[in-house]
Each structure stands twice: as structure tokens, then as C-alpha cells.
Design a protein around this motif. Structure first.
Motif, PDB file in Angstrom:
ATOM      1  N   ILE A 147       0.834  -1.204   0.000  1.00  0.00           N
ATOM      2  CA  ILE A 147       0.000   0.000   0.000  1.00  0.00           C
ATOM      3  C   ILE A 147       0.866   1.250   0.000  1.00  0.00           C
ATOM      4  O   ILE A 147       0.596   2.226  -0.716  1.00  0.00           O
ATOM      5  CB  ILE A 147      -0.943   0.007   1.210  1.00  0.00           C
ATOM      6  N   SER A 148       1.923   1.232   0.792  1.00  0.00           N
ATOM      7  CA  SER A 148       2.813   2.400   0.885  1.00  0.00           C
ATOM      8  C   SER A 148       3.416   2.738  -0.470  1.00  0.00           C
ATOM      9  O   SER A 148       3.483   3.914  -0.859  1.00  0.00           O
ATOM     10  CB  SER A 148       3.914   2.129   1.911  1.00  0.00           C
ATOM     11  N   HIS A 149       3.847   1.719  -1.197  1.00  0.00           N
ATOM     12  CA  HIS A 149       4.459   1.963  -2.507  1.00  0.00           C
ATOM     13  C   HIS A 149       3.439   2.572  -3.466  1.00  0.00           C
ATOM     14  O   HIS A 149       3.744   3.553  -4.170  1.00  0.00           O
ATOM     15  CB  HIS A 149       4.990   0.658  -3.087  1.00  0.00           C
ATOM     16  N   LEU A 150       2.249   2.025  -3.509  1.00  0.00           N
ATOM     17  CA  LEU A 150       1.232   2.511  -4.444  1.00  0.00           C
ATOM     18  C   LEU A 150       0.813   3.935  -4.119  1.00  0.00           C
ATOM     19  O   LEU A 150       0.620   4.769  -5.015  1.00  0.00           O
ATOM     20  CB  LEU A 150       0.028   1.576  -4.430  1.00  0.00           C
ATOM     21  N   LYS A 151       0.675   4.241  -2.828  1.00  0.00           N
ATOM     22  CA  LYS A 151       0.283   5.591  -2.440  1.00  0.00           C
ATOM     23  C   LYS A 151       1.398   6.586  -2.750  1.00  0.00           C
ATOM     24  O   LYS A 151       1.136   7.705  -3.198  1.00  0.00           O
ATOM     25  CB  LYS A 151      -0.079   5.631  -0.950  1.00  0.00           C
ATOM     26  N   GLU A 152       2.622   6.185  -2.529  1.00  0.00           N
ATOM     27  CA  GLU A 152       3.752   7.064  -2.819  1.00  0.00           C
ATOM     28  C   GLU A 152       3.839   7.377  -4.302  1.00  0.00           C
ATOM     29  O   GLU A 152       4.203   8.489  -4.703  1.00  0.00           O
ATOM     30  CB  GLU A 152       5.046   6.412  -2.339  1.00  0.00           C
ATOM     31  N   LEU A 153       3.487   6.408  -5.134  1.00  0.00           N
ATOM     32  CA  LEU A 153       3.565   6.593  -6.581  1.00  0.00           C
ATOM     33  C   LEU A 153       2.546   7.618  -7.073  1.00  0.00           C
ATOM     34  O   LEU A 153       2.810   8.366  -8.019  1.00  0.00           O
ATOM     35  CB  LEU A 153       3.333   5.247  -7.268  1.00  0.00           C
ATOM     36  N   GLY A 154       1.366   7.644  -6.458  1.00  0.00           N
ATOM     37  CA  GLY A 154       0.379   8.655  -6.790  1.00  0.00           C
ATOM     38  C   GLY A 154      -0.666   8.237  -7.810  1.00  0.00           C
ATOM     39  O   GLY A 154      -1.432   9.075  -8.286  1.00  0.00           O
ATOM     40  N   VAL A 155      -0.720   6.951  -8.183  1.00  0.00           N
ATOM     41  CA  VAL A 155      -1.740   6.503  -9.130  1.00  0.00           C
ATOM     42  C   VAL A 155      -3.107   6.502  -8.449  1.00  0.00           C
ATOM     43  O   VAL A 155      -3.212   6.417  -7.230  1.00  0.00           O
ATOM     44  CB  VAL A 155      -1.417   5.096  -9.676  1.00  0.00           C
ATOM     45  N   THR A 156      -4.152   6.581  -9.261  1.00  0.00           N
ATOM     46  CA  THR A 156      -5.508   6.606  -8.693  1.00  0.00           C
ATOM     47  C   THR A 156      -6.202   5.256  -8.757  1.00  0.00           C
ATOM     48  O   THR A 156      -7.048   4.947  -7.918  1.00  0.00           O
ATOM     49  CB  THR A 156      -6.401   7.607  -9.453  1.00  0.00           C
ATOM     50  N   THR A 157      -5.839   4.443  -9.753  1.00  0.00           N
ATOM     51  CA  THR A 157      -6.634   3.249 -10.072  1.00  0.00           C
ATOM     52  C   THR A 157      -5.743   2.027 -10.201  1.00  0.00           C
ATOM     53  O   THR A 157      -4.789   2.040 -10.980  1.00  0.00           O
ATOM     54  CB  THR A 157      -7.410   3.463 -11.387  1.00  0.00           C
ATOM     55  N   ILE A 158      -6.059   0.999  -9.447  1.00  0.00           N
ATOM     56  CA  ILE A 158      -5.328  -0.259  -9.536  1.00  0.00           C
ATOM     57  C   ILE A 158      -6.086  -1.192 -10.465  1.00  0.00           C
ATOM     58  O   ILE A 158      -7.257  -1.512 -10.231  1.00  0.00           O
ATOM     59  CB  ILE A 158      -5.171  -0.925  -8.151  1.00  0.00           C
ATOM     60  N   GLN A 159      -5.414  -1.592 -11.545  1.00  0.00           N
ATOM     61  CA  GLN A 159      -5.996  -2.532 -12.515  1.00  0.00           C
ATOM     62  C   GLN A 159      -5.392  -3.899 -12.255  1.00  0.00           C
ATOM     63  O   GLN A 159      -4.258  -4.174 -12.632  1.00  0.00           O
ATOM     64  CB  GLN A 159      -5.706  -2.063 -13.940  1.00  0.00           C
ATOM     65  N   LEU A 160      -6.151  -4.756 -11.586  1.00  0.00           N
ATOM     66  CA  LEU A 160      -5.663  -6.079 -11.209  1.00  0.00           C
ATOM     67  C   LEU A 160      -5.744  -7.018 -12.406  1.00  0.00           C
ATOM     68  O   LEU A 160      -6.788  -7.148 -13.040  1.00  0.00           O
ATOM     69  CB  LEU A 160      -6.502  -6.647 -10.068  1.00  0.00           C
ATOM     70  N   MET A 161      -4.647  -7.684 -12.707  1.00  0.00           N
ATOM     71  CA  MET A 161      -4.691  -8.716 -13.743  1.00  0.00           C
ATOM     72  C   MET A 161      -5.586  -9.863 -13.275  1.00  0.00           C
ATOM     73  O   MET A 161      -5.938  -9.939 -12.098  1.00  0.00           O
ATOM     74  CB  MET A 161      -3.274  -9.175 -14.085  1.00  0.00           C
ATOM     75  N   PRO A 162      -5.999 -10.775 -14.173  1.00  0.00           N
ATOM     76  CA  PRO A 162      -7.077 -11.721 -13.857  1.00  0.00           C
ATOM     77  C   PRO A 162      -6.908 -12.454 -12.539  1.00  0.00           C
ATOM     78  O   PRO A 162      -5.826 -12.945 -12.214  1.00  0.00           O
ATOM     79  CB  PRO A 162      -7.014 -12.698 -15.036  1.00  0.00           C
TER      80      PRO A 162
END
Length: 676
Positions: free
Chosen positions: A190-205
Motif C-alpha cells: 500500500i505504501s508503494h502505491l500511495k507514494e507513486l500517486g496513481v488513482t486506479t489499480i488494474q488487477l490482472m485476472p
């Protein structure tokens, strides 16, 4: 054997297994079967009862079985005509997964006995109960404290494509969480994703899936997961114990952290593959209805052996029910559709008003989610970029290819580069669709990573064991003089700079940007551009700290913050676009390296390496100057006149302000704020 439980008629809806006050109601669709049987299994995987369904209404078999409880293991068997030439594949010896099962006992491994017929077309009488995972009666509910849908403004949306196992396998988390749903939402993840600043996580299948026959023979694994066996159940491979609860927890945790969550869904085909391969669900229940066919043969518009017949009401209902389940119960905010043209076909040809597309868009729940379409398949007229209804965003490979060509230095493409950069208005037409419909990307899971795009000239897919014949042959890549790894610091610097130029172009373009997870880490697949079967360190992200990683992550964070601060960078309101006639228009001006407006001669110059554009917002609050330069020679560009001050908001290495000029020493992207 215990006494058979009592049954009564029950209800045809909802489909699947649903707990009642006195037992469990079972309902399954099959128009061509002469009889459907419910098979009940005990905790030792022993088949205790085979109960014929007692009611049949409008193609749905149903009954309520009294005394059954939550957790009961079950499957179906179907009886009817066996006639492959007529697409009738009924074989009572094949245990079938409930298409609406919410939980399974395990994964499915391909075995020759799973087939309903032998390769010569004859009936296969071998029973498959010991090969097929059992469906489980399970009531899944949305948690009381579930977060609401995360709503993201279109101009701020940025997609980050994430493979559950690949993202978390090498994270510094406890061993049991590595490669799991819960590992993704660990503190580190979670920390990495928040630091990156993206809004939307697109989960592969994450639908339950199976390995293909040929991969199993080669000792390889299906890593990407584009081979589903069921559209409701999360896969066991990413779970510590309970895949359903842990997948739901992952989705809810991402939403609580502020992310919009969309899942990559494969509704176009299943792992049952070709007619003489596996029969474990749809094929055994109603093959002629669930799959497209003609003249006794499957219509293989997916390249995967079969394609789901989304022109038939049963398939439309199944897919929409699956989507609503993932939204209402599992908590996702949207979907990315694999090979979406197949979903938009009627009998054969694509139509923007096909039954499934219209069913999704009229649905009050589904129509409000984020819908991203992969707008092609391999069937006739299978390339439909720009032709989907307005409710769908579309992956834009035209953008990918021209941006790669621009930065590689190809000649005669500056005009098309400008078109793609401005939202591909030749595809997403003015007055009908805004630029945000274009999902722009440089790299995707199927292809080179960003690191490999600047490190390899040719694909290196030997580990896939297909003699390096698989994967795309024309990658529009550039290796800067050395194929693969190098110790030459000059080449390393050029490669890093090229990655920064790609990211800056992507995140400053009109439209919706898509980032491949791992590109911010400069992840390499060693030149493999089709790593679907590499479940190993080739595809698992590495988390080592490095100056390269720091620069890439910093650039992404800065650029995403700029998109949010200046929405005109994502969506400009054009004066000649009827879509924005109710808004005040922004102004766009193209400027050459001498500071003058671009002339026809400038646009037609085949070897042009410099391009810049001025954005002035309608309220005059922002005036931004964006520069692209793709040559590795020194260039001095005069600063824009009638600006009192110039502020560099973003720049790649090799850009500096000097004596009323931008001094550029190598290929670069720069964003300058002009103050009057």
C-alpha cells in the motif's frame, strides 16, 4: 451411504446454489439437456448422492434440497444427446462445475480424461469426479463496513496494471504473504502505491483459471491467468487459506487506501478450449448455447480454442450477473475487458449495439463503473479501436506505436505524434467522445516492459519453449548499441533518459494514462515480450533500491501531481469540439524551435526532432509550455516571449534555463509554466 435428502421444486432464480430457510436451492441453465443431476460430495471428496433435478422452466433446471447447509460440496452432471457435429457434448461421466459457484475446493489441472470425447470423435466414458474441483455452497456478503465506491475524476484517473503474485512475491513481507492477495495490501504494498500517486489499480485476472494443455506438457505455468474456469470464484493460487475472503479483503483494503479498483476480466473464452479438450462446466452443460460455432466447428475468434457466445441470452445473463457480483459483493469499481470485440459480436460481426454491450450500459450499477475495453480480437473485423459505445474507455495501441516510433527517431511522423498526443481525435471523434476515452500506454503486460523497450532490439522468448516464435516481432524498440545488459554507464544513462521521456510523454498526453506495474522499478523480463508462462523471477517484480528506480518513481509522482494540478494536461476544452460547447474554450498553440508558430513546412519536415505546444486555460489562470526534443545534440530554444517569468515544472536530464533560452543537451521532455 446416508439416506438421500428430500427435495422439492424450488425456484429457477437466482441461478447457482443459494441457502434457504430449509436447505439449499440449486438452479442451472441448460436448454438442450434431457436431465441434469446434482452430485453431493462429503468432506473426503466422495460422491454420496446423485439427485435428478425435479423442475425445468424456460431452460433452467431447479430444485430445493432440504437439510443441506452452507459448506456443502457439489457438482453437476448433464445427460442428453452426444453429437459433436451438432455441438451437443452431453456426457454424464463428466463432473461439471456450477457456472455460478462462489467458491471451489481447489484448482483445476488439465488431464486428457477431462475431455467428453477422444480425439477421433468417439465418446469418452471415463469419470472425472476425481479431477474436477467441487463447487461449494457459500454465501458471500458485502461487509457492513465496506467502503463506498471510489469515485475518480476522469481527468485525474491513472491506471496501474498489477499482477497479484508478481507484485507481492518479492516484497519484504512475512513468507506466507508473498505472492498473495493479502501481500498486495501489506503495509509495504500500500505504501508503494500511495507514494507513486496513481488513482486506479488494474488487477490482472483473478478468476479461477487453469493451465493450458501445451504448457503442462512443457512443465510451464499459465502466469497471467487469462484462461478462466469460472467467472465468480477467485483463484486459489493467490490465497493463504480462503481465496474468496482474502480477495475481497484485498479489494476492500485498496479502496480504503483511496484507490479505485478495477479487475481484468476474461469473458471471451474459457479453459475448456477446443471441442476435443476439457469438459468441466459450460461445454458439458450447454455447449451449443455457451460457445460460438458454425458448420460443426468452434469459431475461434480468441485464439484460445473457443469463444463465448455473447449473442445468446444465457451468456449475457451470466456475464452481467458475474459483473454485478464483483461490484456489489466483492467491491470492485470497474472492469478491463480482455479481447473485447468478442463481447461486442452479434452472430458474427461486431456491433456497438450488440446485446452484451447494451446490457452493461443500461444496467444502473454496471454503467456507473469504470469500463476499459481491449478493442480487438482475432476474428473478422476484429480491430475496432474507437468504435465502442461512449460508456467504455479503450486501449489505444495507435498511441503506443507512434510514441515508440517518435522516440526511436523514425522519420515523417511528427504530425501523427501530435494527433496521438492530443487524444487521437481521428479515432475518438470530436463532438462524440472526449480524449479521456483513449487509454494511452507505452507498455502493457503483453509486450516489453519499459526497461526492455530501451534495452533490446529483438525478442528473447526462448524460455517459453516455442523456439522464440511467440510474441510480437515488431516491438519498435531501441537498445542504444548493446543488446541487453551492459556495464557501459553512457548507455545506461541513455536508457534511463529514454524511459523518463516515455513516462513524461505518457503522463502529459491528453487521455487516460496506463502504467505497467514494475516500470517504475525499471523491471526487466530479459527481453521476453510474451512472459505469460514465466511464473518466476522473470516476471516477479524486484524491489532493490537504485538511483534508476528513484528517478523513475520520482518522475511518475511529479507528473501525476502535475496532471491533477493542471487538468488541461489531461483534457483540453477545444473551441472546435461540440462536446465542449457549454464550456469556455482553452487555447492550444504549436510552436517550433525558433519560437514561432508551426508552419506547414515545419509539420511536413520528415526529420523534425523538436515539437512544442502551448496550453492556455480559458480563465487565463494557467499557461503551460510543453517541449519534446528527440535528438542527442545541443539545442538552444528561445523562451516564449511576452511571459514575465518561466518556471520549470518538470524536465528530464539535459534541460536547463540559460540566458533567456532553454539549453537542451540530449533528448528531453520539459514542462514550463509561463507567468504573464
Amino acid at each position: 451411504m446416508p439416506l438421500a435428502p428430500l427435495v422439492r421444486s424450488g425456484s429457477p432464480l437466482p441461478l447457482g446454489a443459494n441457502v434457504t430457510d430449509e436447505g439449499v436451492n440449486f438452479a442451472v441453465a441448460s436448454e438442450d439437456a434431457t436431465q441434469i443431476y446434482l452430485c453431493l460430495f462429503n468432506e473426503n471428496d466422495e460422491e454420496e448422492h446423485v439427485i435428478p433435478f425435479v423442475s425445468h422452466h424456460r431452460g433452467i433446471w431447479h430444485m430445493e434440497v432440504l437439510g443441506l447447509k452452507e459448506g456443502q460440496h457439489y457438482g453437476f452432471r448433464a445427460e442428453g444427446t452426444f453429437s459433436p457435429k451438432d455441438q451437443l457434448m452431453f456426457n454424464r461421466h463428466k463432473l461439471l462445475i456450477d457456472p455460478y459457484a462462489k467458491s471451489l475446493t481447489g484448482t483445476l489441472e488439465w488431464h486428457p480424461d477431462l475431455s467428453a470425447m477422444y480425439s477421433d470423435g468417439h465418446f469418452n466414458p471415463i469419470d472425472t469426479a476425481h479431477y474436477v474441483p467441487k463447487s461449494i455452497v457459500k454465501t458471500i456478503t458485502r461487509p457492513d463496513d465496506a467502503p463506498a465506491r471510489v469515485s475518480v475524476k476522469g481527468a485525474e484517473r491513472s491506471l496501474y496494471e498489477l499482477h497479484i503474485k508478481g507484485f507481492s512475491k518479492n516484497l519484504e513481507v512475512s513468507p506466507e504473504l508473498k505472492g498473495t492477495y493479502l501481500g498486495v495490501v501489506s503495509e509495504q504494498g500500500i505504501s508503494h502505491l500511495k507514494e507513486l500517486g496513481v488513482t486506479t489499480i488494474q488487477l490482472m485476472p483473478c478468476f479461477a483459471f487453469a493451465n493450458e494443455r501445451h504448457l503442462q506438457k512443457l512443465g510451464l505455468q499459465n502466469y497471467w491467468g487469462y484462461n478462466p474456469i469460472n467467472f465468480f470464484t477467485p483463484d486459489h493460487r493467490y490465497a493463504v487459506e480462503d481465496p474468496v475472503i482474502e480477495c475481497q479483503t484485498m479489494i476492500m483494503s485498496l479502496k480504503r487506501a483511496g484507490f479505485e479498483v478495477i479487475i481484468d476480466v476474461v469473458y471471451n473464452h474459457t479453459a475448456e478450449s477446443e471441442l476435443d479438450q476439457a469438459s468441466f462446466s459450460f461445454k458439458g452443460l450447454d455447449n451449443a448455447r455457451y460457445y460460438r460455432h458454425e458448420n460443426g466447428e468452434y469459431l475461434n475468434y480468441t485464439g484460445c480454442g473457443n469463444c463465448v457466445n455473447t449473442y445468446h441470452p444465457a451468456a449475457v445473463r451470466l456475464i452481467c450477473d458475474s459483473m454485478r457480483y464483483w461490484v456489489d459483493v466483492m467491491g470492485v469499481d470497474g472492469f478491463r475487458f480482455d479481447l473485447g470485440v468478442d463481447l461486442g459480436r452479434e452472430k458474427h460481426d461486431f456491433s456497438s449495439t450488440s446485446p452484451l454491450l447494451q446490457a452493461i450500459l443500461q444496467d444502473p450499477v454496471l454503467s456507473e463503473t469504470c469500463l476499459v475495453m481491449e478493442p480487438w480480437d482475432i476474428g473478422p473485423n476484429g480491430y475496432q479501436v474507437g468504435n465502442f459505445p461512449r460508456g467504455f474507455l479503450e486501449c489505444n495501441d495507435k498511441y503506443r506505436d507512434i510514441v515508440r516510433r517518435f522516440w526511436r527517431g523514425d522519420e515523417g511522423i511528427v504530425g501523427e505524434f501530435a494527433t496521438r498526443f492530443m487524444g487521437s481525435r481521428d479515432v475518438f471523434h470530436k463532438g462524440y467522445k472526449c480524449a479521456l476515452h483513449s487509454v494511452n500506454y507505452i507498455s502493457y503486460h503483453d509486450g516489453y516492459t519499459l526497461h526492455d523497450l530501451v534495452s533490446y532490439h529483438r525478442r528473447h522468448n526462448h524460455a517459453n519453449m516455442e523456439n522464440n516464435r511467440d510474441g510480437h516481432g515488431d516491438n519498435i524498440s531501441q537498445n542504444f548499441g548493446v543488446e541487453g545488459p551492459t556495464s557501459d554507464n553512457r548507455i545506461k544513462a541513455q536508457r534511463l533518459n529514454q524511459q523518463l521521456c516515455f513516462l513524461a510523454t505518457l503522463l502529459l498526453s491528453q487521455g487516460t494514462p496506463h502504467i505497467l506495474g514494475g516500470d517504475e522499478l525499471s523491471h526487466t523480463q530479459h527481453g521476453n515480450n510474451n512472459a505469460y508462462c514465466q511464473d518466476n523471477q522473470t516476471t516477479w517484480l524486484g524491489w532493490q533500491n537504485s538511483d534508476e528506480r528513484e528517478q523513475l518513481q520520482s518522475a511518475i509522482k511529479t507528473l501525476l501531481n502535475l496532471r491533477k494540478a493542471y487538468p488541461v494536461l489531461a483534457e483540453v476544452f477545444l473551441e472546435d469540439d461540440p462536446l465542449y460547447q457549454y464550456k469556455e474554450s482553452d487555447k492550444v498553440e504549436w510552436v517550433n524551435e525558433a519560437g514561432r508558430p508551426m508552419s506547414n513546412e515545419d509539420w511536413s519536415e520528415s526529420e523534425r526532432d523538436f515539437l512544442s505546444v502551448l496550453f492556455t486555460t480559458s480563465d487565463l489562470s494557467s499557461r503551460l509550455w510543453l517541449i519534446f526534443y528527440r535528438e542527442d545534440q545541443v539545442l538552444d530554444v528561445p523562451l516564449i516571449k511576452n511571459a514575465r517569468q518561466h518556471q520549470l515544472l518538470f524536465y528530464t536530464p539535459g534541460v536547463a534555463m540559460r540566458d533567456n533560452h532553454l539549453h537542451i543537451t540530449e533528448r528531453s521532455v520539459a514542462l514550463v509554466k509561463l507567468l504573464p
